[in-house]
Scaffold this motif. Structure first.
Motif, PDB file in Angstrom:
ATOM      1  N   ILE A   6       0.841  -1.204   0.000  1.00 15.87           N
ATOM      2  CA  ILE A   6       0.000   0.000   0.000  1.00 15.87           C
ATOM      3  C   ILE A   6       0.874   1.251   0.000  1.00 15.87           C
ATOM      4  N   ARG A   7       1.930   1.271   0.839  1.00 16.36           N
ATOM      5  CA  ARG A   7       2.832   2.428   0.871  1.00 16.36           C
ATOM      6  C   ARG A   7       3.493   2.625  -0.490  1.00 16.36           C
ATOM      7  N   ALA A   8       3.916   1.537  -1.110  1.00 17.89           N
ATOM      8  CA  ALA A   8       4.554   1.631  -2.432  1.00 17.89           C
ATOM      9  C   ALA A   8       3.571   2.159  -3.472  1.00 17.89           C
ATOM     10  N   GLU A   9       2.342   1.661  -3.457  1.00 18.15           N
ATOM     11  CA  GLU A   9       1.326   2.128  -4.413  1.00 18.15           C
ATOM     12  C   GLU A   9       0.970   3.587  -4.166  1.00 18.15           C
ATOM     13  N   GLU A  10       0.887   3.985  -2.890  1.00 23.05           N
ATOM     14  CA  GLU A  10       0.595   5.389  -2.585  1.00 23.05           C
ATOM     15  C   GLU A  10       1.726   6.293  -3.071  1.00 23.05           C
ATOM     16  N   ALA A  11       2.977   5.851  -2.901  1.00 18.11           N
ATOM     17  CA  ALA A  11       4.117   6.629  -3.385  1.00 18.11           C
ATOM     18  C   ALA A  11       4.076   6.737  -4.908  1.00 18.11           C
ATOM     19  N   GLU A  12       3.753   5.633  -5.578  1.00 15.07           N
ATOM     20  CA  GLU A  12       3.640   5.652  -7.046  1.00 15.07           C
ATOM     21  C   GLU A  12       2.506   6.580  -7.477  1.00 15.07           C
ATOM     22  N   ARG A  13       1.406   6.514  -6.769  1.00  9.46           N
ATOM     23  CA  ARG A  13       0.267   7.389  -7.074  1.00  9.46           C
ATOM     24  C   ARG A  13       0.671   8.856  -6.933  1.00  9.46           C
ATOM     25  N   HIS A  14       1.399   9.166  -5.872  1.00  8.97           N
ATOM     26  CA  HIS A  14       1.864  10.539  -5.657  1.00  8.97           C
ATOM     27  C   HIS A  14       2.789  10.975  -6.792  1.00  8.97           C
ATOM     28  N   ARG A  15       3.724  10.112  -7.186  1.00  8.55           N
ATOM     29  CA  ARG A  15       4.631  10.444  -8.300  1.00  8.55           C
ATOM     30  C   ARG A  15       3.850  10.682  -9.583  1.00  8.55           C
ATOM     31  N   LEU A  16       2.871   9.829  -9.836  1.00  9.34           N
ATOM     32  CA  LEU A  16       2.072   9.976 -11.055  1.00  9.34           C
ATOM     33  C   LEU A  16       1.258  11.264 -11.029  1.00  9.34           C
ATOM     34  N   GLN A  17       0.685  11.593  -9.868  1.00  5.72           N
ATOM     35  CA  GLN A  17      -0.086  12.836  -9.772  1.00  5.72           C
ATOM     36  C   GLN A  17       0.819  14.049 -10.002  1.00  5.72           C
ATOM     37  N   ALA A  18       2.023  14.007  -9.452  1.00  6.12           N
ATOM     38  CA  ALA A  18       2.966  15.110  -9.667  1.00  6.12           C
ATOM     39  C   ALA A  18       3.333  15.197 -11.146  1.00  6.12           C
ATOM     40  N   ARG A  19       3.515  14.069 -11.785  1.00  2.12           N
ATOM     41  CA  ARG A  19       3.850  14.039 -13.214  1.00  2.12           C
ATOM     42  C   ARG A  19       2.687  14.599 -14.039  1.00  2.12           C
ATOM     43  N   ILE A  20       1.466  14.246 -13.645  1.00  5.10           N
ATOM     44  CA  ILE A  20       0.280  14.755 -14.348  1.00  5.10           C
ATOM     45  C   ILE A  20       0.218  16.281 -14.235  1.00  5.10           C
TER      46      ILE A  20
END
Length: 109
Positions: A33-47
């Motif tokens: 979950i922590r890894a997916e949340e970190a990936e989600r955060h990176r993707l949102q920043a990229r967006i």
């Protein structure tokens, strides 16, 4: 009663092992979950970054298209004007030739 106590201890041990497995599974899931949340955060920043770039590019593109349209209109106006100048020059040349011919006839004895 010793049989019952042994059975209870066995169940208690099985319960502890089951809880230990569940805790291990929970820890594994928490890590995922922590890894997916970190990936989600990176993707949102990229967006956000890509959205800004898209907006900037769209604005630049609109300016470039406007400049090109202005140049297209200028070219069309110059083409039209040069065509009119050429037509007027030809008419003037024709009139001059006619006048020269009339002058030549007037000068002849």
């Amino acid at each position: 009663m010793s049989g019952t106590g042994a059975a209870l201890r066995g169940h208690h041990t099985a319960l502890r092992e089951g809880l230990s497995e569940l805790r291990a599974r929970r820890d594994e899931l928490s890590g995922r979950i922590r890894a997916e949340e970190a990936e989600r955060h990176r993707l949102q920043a990229r967006i956000v970054t890509l959205s800004r770039r898209l907006s900037d590019t769209s604005e630049s593109l609109a300016g470039l298209r406007s400049a090109r349209a202005h140049i297209d209109r200028t070219i069309a106006e110059i083409d039209t004007a040069s065509g009119q100048i050429l037509d007027n020059s030809q008419t003037l040349l024709d009139v001059l030739k006619e006048e020269m011919g009339d002058l030549g006839k007037a000068i002849e004895p």
